[in-house]
Scaffold this motif. Structure first.
Motif, PDB file in Angstrom:
ATOM      1  N   GLU A 162      47.521  31.303  43.398  1.00  0.00           N
ATOM      2  CA  GLU A 162      46.085  31.077  44.342  1.00  0.00           C
ATOM      3  C   GLU A 162      46.700  31.042  45.991  1.00  0.00           C
ATOM      4  OE1 GLU A 162      43.657  28.017  43.740  1.00  0.00           O
ATOM      5  OE2 GLU A 162      43.248  28.532  41.587  1.00  0.00           O
ATOM      6  N   GLU A 201      32.285  40.327  49.053  1.00  0.00           N
ATOM      7  CA  GLU A 201      33.484  39.316  48.907  1.00  0.00           C
ATOM      8  C   GLU A 201      34.522  39.406  49.912  1.00  0.00           C
ATOM      9  OE1 GLU A 201      34.660  39.855  44.936  1.00  0.00           O
ATOM     10  OE2 GLU A 201      32.735  39.230  44.224  1.00  0.00           O
ATOM     11  N   ALA A 231      42.080  31.588  46.949  1.00  0.00           N
ATOM     12  CA  ALA A 231      41.996  31.769  45.590  1.00  0.00           C
ATOM     13  C   ALA A 231      40.979  33.106  45.453  1.00  0.00           C
ATOM     14  CB  ALA A 231      41.246  30.702  45.055  1.00  0.00           C
ATOM     15  N   LEU A 232      41.478  33.981  44.949  1.00  0.00           N
ATOM     16  CA  LEU A 232      40.713  35.219  44.885  1.00  0.00           C
ATOM     17  C   LEU A 232      40.254  35.577  43.184  1.00  0.00           C
ATOM     18  CD1 LEU A 232      43.234  37.549  46.831  1.00  0.00           C
ATOM     19  CD2 LEU A 232      40.927  36.773  47.549  1.00  0.00           C
ATOM     20  N   LYS A 233      39.103  36.236  43.137  1.00  0.00           N
ATOM     21  CA  LYS A 233      38.799  36.615  41.806  1.00  0.00           C
ATOM     22  C   LYS A 233      39.788  37.536  41.384  1.00  0.00           C
ATOM     23  CE  LYS A 233      33.631  35.533  42.578  1.00  0.00           C
ATOM     24  NZ  LYS A 233      32.393  36.147  42.479  1.00  0.00           N
ATOM     25  N   ARG A 234      39.571  37.790  40.046  1.00  0.00           N
ATOM     26  CA  ARG A 234      40.771  38.660  39.334  1.00  0.00           C
ATOM     27  C   ARG A 234      39.935  40.015  39.577  1.00  0.00           C
ATOM     28  NH1 ARG A 234      39.543  40.701  34.091  1.00  0.00           N
ATOM     29  NH2 ARG A 234      37.681  40.123  33.426  1.00  0.00           N
ATOM     30  N   GLY A 235      41.073  41.050  39.629  1.00  0.00           N
ATOM     31  CA  GLY A 235      40.292  42.387  39.663  1.00  0.00           C
ATOM     32  C   GLY A 235      41.254  43.083  40.859  1.00  0.00           C
ATOM     33  N   ALA A 275      41.593  34.871  36.378  1.00  0.00           N
ATOM     34  CA  ALA A 275      40.435  34.202  36.793  1.00  0.00           C
ATOM     35  C   ALA A 275      40.761  33.056  38.033  1.00  0.00           C
ATOM     36  CB  ALA A 275      39.353  34.041  36.065  1.00  0.00           C
ATOM     37  N   ALA A 276      40.933  33.146  39.374  1.00  0.00           N
ATOM     38  CA  ALA A 276      41.203  31.837  39.951  1.00  0.00           C
ATOM     39  C   ALA A 276      39.855  31.297  40.461  1.00  0.00           C
ATOM     40  CB  ALA A 276      41.933  32.651  41.292  1.00  0.00           C
ATOM     41  N   LYS A 277      38.827  32.103  40.600  1.00  0.00           N
ATOM     42  CA  LYS A 277      37.699  31.335  41.101  1.00  0.00           C
ATOM     43  C   LYS A 277      36.364  31.729  40.016  1.00  0.00           C
ATOM     44  CE  LYS A 277      37.125  30.687  46.145  1.00  0.00           C
ATOM     45  NZ  LYS A 277      36.655  31.340  47.391  1.00  0.00           N
ATOM     46  N   TRP A 285      42.044  44.560  44.786  1.00  0.00           N
ATOM     47  CA  TRP A 285      41.583  44.287  45.961  1.00  0.00           C
ATOM     48  C   TRP A 285      42.581  44.910  46.999  1.00  0.00           C
ATOM     49  CZ3 TRP A 285      38.416  40.139  47.946  1.00  0.00           C
ATOM     50  CH2 TRP A 285      38.106  39.146  46.791  1.00  0.00           C
ATOM     51  N   ARG A 293      37.228  44.019  48.519  1.00  0.00           N
ATOM     52  CA  ARG A 293      36.910  44.730  47.146  1.00  0.00           C
ATOM     53  C   ARG A 293      36.913  46.175  47.579  1.00  0.00           C
ATOM     54  NH1 ARG A 293      38.170  42.079  42.424  1.00  0.00           N
ATOM     55  NH2 ARG A 293      36.763  40.304  42.236  1.00  0.00           N
TER      56      ARG A 293
END
Length: 170
Positions: free
Chosen positions: A87, A118, A137-141, A168-170, A143, A112
């Motif tokens: 994170e 985002e 903390a970033l969502k997975r995927g 998955a962080a968030k 960037w 994104r």
């Protein structure tokens, strides 16, 4: 089939295909197509606009300057590396032949590839020689990080990095 009084089976006459049947087929056929088109049009108008720059002419005029700037950074031996750790983002900026880096501030615009809602801008804290860290903390995927390193008001290095956040962080 029907059975007559003598017990013989008689074939029942088929119902004729009328204009009402044709109307029903046409309404179902074209109704399906129109419904699908309306759903697709609604989704297209309520999703990503596709807008990357406000004015494409101005962006095209700035392109050669950005290419020249990138070549100058490479000629200076500058190199930046980004990593995602627990994170947090860690950015390391080094210069070939000169381990001391003169950047005192690093700002990362995290985006994104296809969603604007985002996007976030973070200022990374200086953690040592050429090392900058930001707790985020970033969502997975996927960037994209547009990173700008400055020393005072002077841009020392600019870089765009595409990276993946695995968990998955968030």
């Amino acid at each position: 089939m029907t059975i007559n009084q003598a017990g013989a089976k008689q074939a029942k006459a088929p119902r004729p295909f009328t204009g009402w049947h044709m109307l029903g087929v046409m309404v179902l056929f074209f109704g399906t197509i129109i419904t699908v088109n309306l759903i697709m049009a609604w989704n297209a108008s309520h999703s990503w606009s596709g807008l990357v720059v406000q004015n494409t002419y101005v962006a095209s005029q700035q392109f050669n300057g950005k290419v020249k700037e990138a070549k100058a950074f490479v000629a200076d031996g500058l190199d930046g590396k980004l990593s995602v750790e627990n994170e947090a983002l860690r950015y390391t900026l080094t210069r070939r032949g000169n381990p001391e880096m003169t950047a005192d501030k690093v700002v990362a615009v995290l985006k994104r590839p296809v969603e604007e809602h985002e996007d976030v801008t973070v200022e990374m804290a200086h953690q040592g020689e050429g090392v900058f860290v930001a707790a985020t903390a970033l969502k997975r995927g996927q960037w994209i990080a547009d990173i700008t390193a400055t020393s005072g008001e002077t841009v020392v290095y600019r870089q765009a990095i595409r990276f993946m956040v695995p968990g998955a962080a968030k």
